[in-house]
Design a protein around this motif. Structure first.
Motif, PDB file in Angstrom:
ATOM      1  N   LEU A 196      25.595  40.962  26.225  1.00 38.06           N
ATOM      2  CA  LEU A 196      26.774  41.241  25.875  1.00 38.06           C
ATOM      3  C   LEU A 196      27.480  39.630  25.525  1.00 38.06           C
ATOM      4  CD1 LEU A 196      27.522  42.687  29.789  1.00 38.06           C
ATOM      5  CD2 LEU A 196      27.652  43.898  27.311  1.00 38.06           C
ATOM      6  N   THR A 197      28.336  39.770  24.594  1.00 42.38           N
ATOM      7  CA  THR A 197      28.847  38.287  23.619  1.00 42.38           C
ATOM      8  C   THR A 197      30.348  38.224  24.331  1.00 42.38           C
ATOM      9  OG1 THR A 197      27.505  38.854  21.376  1.00 42.38           O
ATOM     10  CG2 THR A 197      29.688  37.536  21.686  1.00 42.38           C
ATOM     11  N   PHE A 198      30.745  37.566  25.049  1.00 42.92           N
ATOM     12  CA  PHE A 198      31.338  37.527  25.687  1.00 42.92           C
ATOM     13  C   PHE A 198      32.704  36.322  24.985  1.00 42.92           C
ATOM     14  CE2 PHE A 198      30.568  39.046  29.952  1.00 42.92           C
ATOM     15  CZ  PHE A 198      29.240  39.001  30.119  1.00 42.92           C
ATOM     16  N   ASP A 199      33.173  37.155  24.190  1.00 47.51           N
ATOM     17  CA  ASP A 199      34.091  36.726  22.654  1.00 47.51           C
ATOM     18  C   ASP A 199      36.175  37.200  23.292  1.00 47.51           C
ATOM     19  OD1 ASP A 199      34.174  39.283  22.629  1.00 47.51           O
ATOM     20  OD2 ASP A 199      33.683  38.706  20.104  1.00 47.51           O
ATOM     21  N   GLY A 200      36.714  36.904  22.628  1.00 48.02           N
ATOM     22  CA  GLY A 200      38.320  37.109  22.484  1.00 48.02           C
ATOM     23  C   GLY A 200      38.446  36.655  24.275  1.00 48.02           C
ATOM     24  N   VAL A 201      39.153  37.717  25.183  1.00 48.71           N
ATOM     25  CA  VAL A 201      39.931  37.224  26.208  1.00 48.71           C
ATOM     26  C   VAL A 201      38.957  36.783  26.990  1.00 48.71           C
ATOM     27  CG1 VAL A 201      38.894  39.355  27.925  1.00 48.71           C
ATOM     28  CG2 VAL A 201      41.878  38.407  27.995  1.00 48.71           C
ATOM     29  N   PHE A 202      37.743  36.761  26.922  1.00 44.81           N
ATOM     30  CA  PHE A 202      36.817  36.249  28.184  1.00 44.81           C
ATOM     31  C   PHE A 202      37.100  34.402  27.835  1.00 44.81           C
ATOM     32  CE2 PHE A 202      35.559  40.260  29.183  1.00 44.81           C
ATOM     33  CZ  PHE A 202      35.252  40.118  30.419  1.00 44.81           C
ATOM     34  N   GLU A 203      37.069  34.107  26.461  1.00 43.53           N
ATOM     35  CA  GLU A 203      37.321  32.358  26.037  1.00 43.53           C
ATOM     36  C   GLU A 203      38.651  32.603  26.686  1.00 43.53           C
ATOM     37  OE1 GLU A 203      34.782  32.033  22.560  1.00 43.53           O
ATOM     38  OE2 GLU A 203      36.556  33.408  21.959  1.00 43.53           O
ATOM     39  N   MET A 204      39.582  32.328  27.775  1.00 40.87           N
ATOM     40  CA  MET A 204      41.183  33.175  27.869  1.00 40.87           C
ATOM     41  C   MET A 204      41.161  32.248  28.643  1.00 40.87           C
ATOM     42  SD  MET A 204      42.966  35.142  25.780  1.00 40.87           S
ATOM     43  CE  MET A 204      44.294  34.230  26.351  1.00 40.87           C
ATOM     44  N   ALA A 205      40.583  33.380  29.808  1.00 45.88           N
ATOM     45  CA  ALA A 205      40.583  32.465  31.691  1.00 45.88           C
ATOM     46  C   ALA A 205      39.176  33.244  31.844  1.00 45.88           C
ATOM     47  CB  ALA A 205      41.542  33.283  32.091  1.00 45.88           C
ATOM     48  N   PRO A 206      38.923  32.644  33.236  1.00 46.98           N
ATOM     49  CA  PRO A 206      37.496  33.634  34.095  1.00 46.98           C
ATOM     50  C   PRO A 206      38.675  34.838  34.632  1.00 46.98           C
ATOM     51  CG  PRO A 206      38.326  31.642  35.104  1.00 46.98           C
ATOM     52  CD  PRO A 206      39.282  31.343  33.673  1.00 46.98           C
ATOM     53  N   HIS A 207      37.665  35.291  34.533  1.00 45.42           N
ATOM     54  CA  HIS A 207      37.295  37.231  35.184  1.00 45.42           C
ATOM     55  C   HIS A 207      38.683  37.567  34.765  1.00 45.42           C
ATOM     56  CE1 HIS A 207      34.384  36.325  38.154  1.00 45.42           C
ATOM     57  NE2 HIS A 207      35.101  35.096  38.429  1.00 45.42           N
ATOM     58  N   PRO A 208      38.886  37.487  33.013  1.00 48.48           N
ATOM     59  CA  PRO A 208      40.107  37.538  33.075  1.00 48.48           C
ATOM     60  C   PRO A 208      40.440  39.325  33.158  1.00 48.48           C
ATOM     61  CG  PRO A 208      38.478  38.207  31.261  1.00 48.48           C
ATOM     62  CD  PRO A 208      38.040  37.220  32.551  1.00 48.48           C
ATOM     63  N   MET A 209      40.139  39.912  33.752  1.00 52.25           N
ATOM     64  CA  MET A 209      40.651  41.347  34.143  1.00 52.25           C
ATOM     65  C   MET A 209      40.906  41.375  35.273  1.00 52.25           C
ATOM     66  SD  MET A 209      37.685  44.462  33.022  1.00 52.25           S
ATOM     67  CE  MET A 209      36.300  43.226  34.049  1.00 52.25           C
ATOM     68  N   TYR A 210      40.590  40.491  35.782  1.00 52.92           N
ATOM     69  CA  TYR A 210      42.006  40.616  38.044  1.00 52.92           C
ATOM     70  C   TYR A 210      42.476  39.695  37.331  1.00 52.92           C
ATOM     71  CZ  TYR A 210      38.188  43.353  39.113  1.00 52.92           C
ATOM     72  OH  TYR A 210      37.416  43.997  39.520  1.00 52.92           O
ATOM     73  N   SER A 211      42.467  37.783  36.647  1.00 49.68           N
ATOM     74  CA  SER A 211      43.919  36.979  36.301  1.00 49.68           C
ATOM     75  C   SER A 211      45.167  37.430  35.158  1.00 49.68           C
ATOM     76  CB  SER A 211      42.827  35.732  36.581  1.00 49.68           C
ATOM     77  OG  SER A 211      42.262  36.322  34.862  1.00 49.68           O
ATOM     78  N   ILE A 212      44.582  37.269  34.482  1.00 50.30           N
ATOM     79  CA  ILE A 212      46.095  37.382  33.214  1.00 50.30           C
ATOM     80  C   ILE A 212      45.710  39.024  33.143  1.00 50.30           C
ATOM     81  CG2 ILE A 212      45.713  35.117  32.039  1.00 50.30           C
ATOM     82  CD1 ILE A 212      43.748  36.476  29.761  1.00 50.30           C
ATOM     83  N   GLY A 213      44.766  39.382  33.210  1.00 50.21           N
ATOM     84  CA  GLY A 213      44.567  40.857  33.548  1.00 50.21           C
ATOM     85  C   GLY A 213      45.970  41.849  34.001  1.00 50.21           C
ATOM     86  N   TYR A 214      46.307  40.955  35.170  1.00 49.00           N
ATOM     87  CA  TYR A 214      47.521  41.708  35.656  1.00 49.00           C
ATOM     88  C   TYR A 214      49.026  41.019  35.533  1.00 49.00           C
ATOM     89  CZ  TYR A 214      44.471  44.716  38.797  1.00 49.00           C
ATOM     90  OH  TYR A 214      43.819  45.695  39.123  1.00 49.00           O
ATOM     91  N   ALA A 215      48.912  40.218  34.420  1.00 46.73           N
ATOM     92  CA  ALA A 215      50.479  39.754  33.919  1.00 46.73           C
ATOM     93  C   ALA A 215      51.267  40.974  33.518  1.00 46.73           C
ATOM     94  CB  ALA A 215      49.932  39.402  32.244  1.00 46.73           C
ATOM     95  N   GLY A 216      51.073  42.515  33.415  1.00 43.68           N
ATOM     96  CA  GLY A 216      52.067  43.539  33.291  1.00 43.68           C
ATOM     97  C   GLY A 216      52.978  43.947  34.727  1.00 43.68           C
ATOM     98  N   TYR A 217      52.046  43.574  35.423  1.00 47.91           N
ATOM     99  CA  TYR A 217      52.661  43.188  36.791  1.00 47.91           C
ATOM    100  C   TYR A 217      53.950  42.670  37.181  1.00 47.91           C
ATOM    101  CZ  TYR A 217      49.836  45.964  40.296  1.00 47.91           C
ATOM    102  OH  TYR A 217      48.745  46.540  40.554  1.00 47.91           O
ATOM    103  N   TYR A 218      53.775  41.061  36.437  1.00 43.90           N
ATOM    104  CA  TYR A 218      55.012  40.750  36.133  1.00 43.90           C
ATOM    105  C   TYR A 218      56.050  40.408  34.832  1.00 43.90           C
ATOM    106  CZ  TYR A 218      51.889  38.325  39.564  1.00 43.90           C
ATOM    107  OH  TYR A 218      50.952  38.440  40.265  1.00 43.90           O
ATOM    108  N   GLY A 219      56.071  41.281  34.227  1.00 47.97           N
ATOM    109  CA  GLY A 219      56.000  41.768  33.297  1.00 47.97           C
ATOM    110  C   GLY A 219      57.442  43.015  33.421  1.00 47.97           C
ATOM    111  N   GLY A 220      56.739  43.760  34.607  1.00 54.45           N
ATOM    112  CA  GLY A 220      57.263  44.828  34.984  1.00 54.45           C
ATOM    113  C   GLY A 220      58.590  44.659  36.363  1.00 54.45           C
ATOM    114  N   SER A 221      58.255  43.070  36.551  1.00 53.13           N
ATOM    115  CA  SER A 221      59.025  42.544  37.248  1.00 53.13           C
ATOM    116  C   SER A 221      60.270  42.166  37.027  1.00 53.13           C
ATOM    117  CB  SER A 221      58.498  41.439  38.335  1.00 53.13           C
ATOM    118  OG  SER A 221      57.228  42.027  39.078  1.00 53.13           O
ATOM    119  N   LEU A 222      59.989  41.250  35.594  1.00 56.29           N
ATOM    120  CA  LEU A 222      61.113  40.874  34.693  1.00 56.29           C
ATOM    121  C   LEU A 222      62.190  41.825  34.523  1.00 56.29           C
ATOM    122  CD1 LEU A 222      59.343  38.484  32.382  1.00 56.29           C
ATOM    123  CD2 LEU A 222      61.121  37.900  34.159  1.00 56.29           C
ATOM    124  N   ILE A 223      61.402  43.285  33.446  1.00 56.48           N
ATOM    125  CA  ILE A 223      62.228  43.986  33.037  1.00 56.48           C
ATOM    126  C   ILE A 223      63.153  44.674  33.921  1.00 56.48           C
ATOM    127  CG2 ILE A 223      62.011  46.692  32.384  1.00 56.48           C
ATOM    128  CD1 ILE A 223      58.941  45.539  30.761  1.00 56.48           C
TER     129      ILE A 223
END
Length: 349
Positions: A196-223
């Motif tokens: 696997l080539t860990f590029d893209g979102v995996f270069e932004m944060a550790p465990h991106p699917m569980y960390s920044i991958g839940y940003a939509g929760y806070y998007g829903g809270s704001l909306i």
């Protein structure tokens, strides 16, 4: 998953039918019941499916990781054995063949693979209902904010939509990297050799699917502008971190010994990506790739002290690629930053 589920031409399995029925039930609740009632019902539904995800699926994965429990259960009862399975075998085989299509051969793959395919259908059922109940719950709280100025509402909604779009990109890009095998926790059932080539979102944060991958929760809270949605989102995200800490990380450390440092994974992926298009790789590049690969395999106790990060003291020595530091930052943002933003935007009036 979505294409096969909502395509009327595609044959539907039992899990697909159950998923469609439960999704339709949530929709009816959101459209028919009185506001107070549907808020309570959908909140209870969201809590149920979130616990099914982090608690139920997490327990199954932990059981499978520690004792090969799920596969052993199928072997012990002979459910995938044509000589012992009987009607259960016939039903499970028809389910998998309908789901996988003509290119799939039930008898030519090991039992671990078939059990994983069945587990995937359970995962689809839980995850889709988890998302649907959250979406319908947010719809019940639209208009909850008391914006004193029109531009307050504009910034709030624009910020929420941005977080939703970012969340979608994170999930899509993460799936591009890890594919279905890792997306559905395939290494809990069997191991495969893949690069696997860990590029893209995996270069932004550790465990991106569980960390920044839940940003939509806070998007829903704001909306929605609702503290109820915010606290529900915060609780669900914390459950996801518990799932990561109690289920995934122990399995990763047991299966792959100790994972390499994030910087080593990124460096190795960059070297592979840079060298892949070249037909004639120099000896120095070969040596560099080999050395990075060897470094990732060395036990953490044998790594040189230059690879160790100094301890975090308040914000001194903060490292964005160290999971514990990012978790502390997220906790600070959750407990201080986000409530202040809500108060400033529409709560102080």
């Amino acid at each position: 998953m979505l294409q096969s589920l909502f395509n009327p031409v595609t044959p539907k399995t039992t899990f697909d039918i159950i998923t469609l029925v439960t999704l339709s039930t949530h929709m009816v609740v959101a459209l028919v019941l009185p506001l107070a009632t549907r808020r309570a019902v959908l909140m209870a539904g969201f809590a149920f499916w979130r616990l099914c995800y982090n608690g139920g699926l997490g327990w199954i994965l932990n059981w499978q990781s520690s004792r090969h429990g799920l596969v052993a259960l199928f072997k012990r009862n002979g459910w995938l054995d044509p000589n012992r399975g009987g009607r259960v075998y016939t039903w499970l085989r028809s389910e998998l063949e309908a789901k996988m299509g003509p290119g799939y051969s039930f008898e030519s793959v090991p039992i671990e693979f078939n059990v994983w395919l069945l587990y995937r259908q359970l995962v689809d059922l839980v995850l889709l209902n988890d998302f649907a109940t959250y979406f319908f719950l947010c719809s019940c709280y639209l208009g909850s904010a008391n914006d004193t100025e029109p531009w307050h509402a504009f910034l709030r909604i624009a910020g929420g939509l941005t977080l939703l779009a970012f969340n979608l990109w994170v999930k899509v890009d993460a799936h591009r990297v890890v594919k279905d095998y890792a997306w559905y926790w395939g290494d809990f059932f069997f191991l495969v050799e893949q690069s696997l080539t860990f590029d893209g979102v995996f270069e932004m944060a550790p465990h991106p699917m569980y960390s920044i991958g839940y940003a939509g929760y806070y998007g829903g809270s704001l909306i929605t502008g609702s503290y109820t949605i915010f606290y529900a989102s915060l609780a669900a995200h914390m459950l996801q971190f518990l799932f990561l800490s109690l289920v995934e990380n122990p399995h990763i450390e047991k299966t792959y010994e100790r994972p390499p440092l994030a910087i080593q994974v990124i460096q190795k992926s960059r070297i592979r990506r840079m060298s892949a298009p070249m037909s004639d790789i120099s000896d120095s590049a070969r040596d560099t790739t080999a050395s990075v690969g060897d470094a990732c395999k060395v036990s953490i106790r044998e790594r040189p002290t230059s690879l160790w990060h100094p301890e975090l003291i308040v914000f001194k020595n903060f490292d964005l690629l160290r999971a514990s530091d990012v978790l502390i930052l997220l906790l600070l943002v959750y407990s201080v930053g986000v409530p202040l933003c809500f108060w400033w935007a529409f709560g102080h009036s």
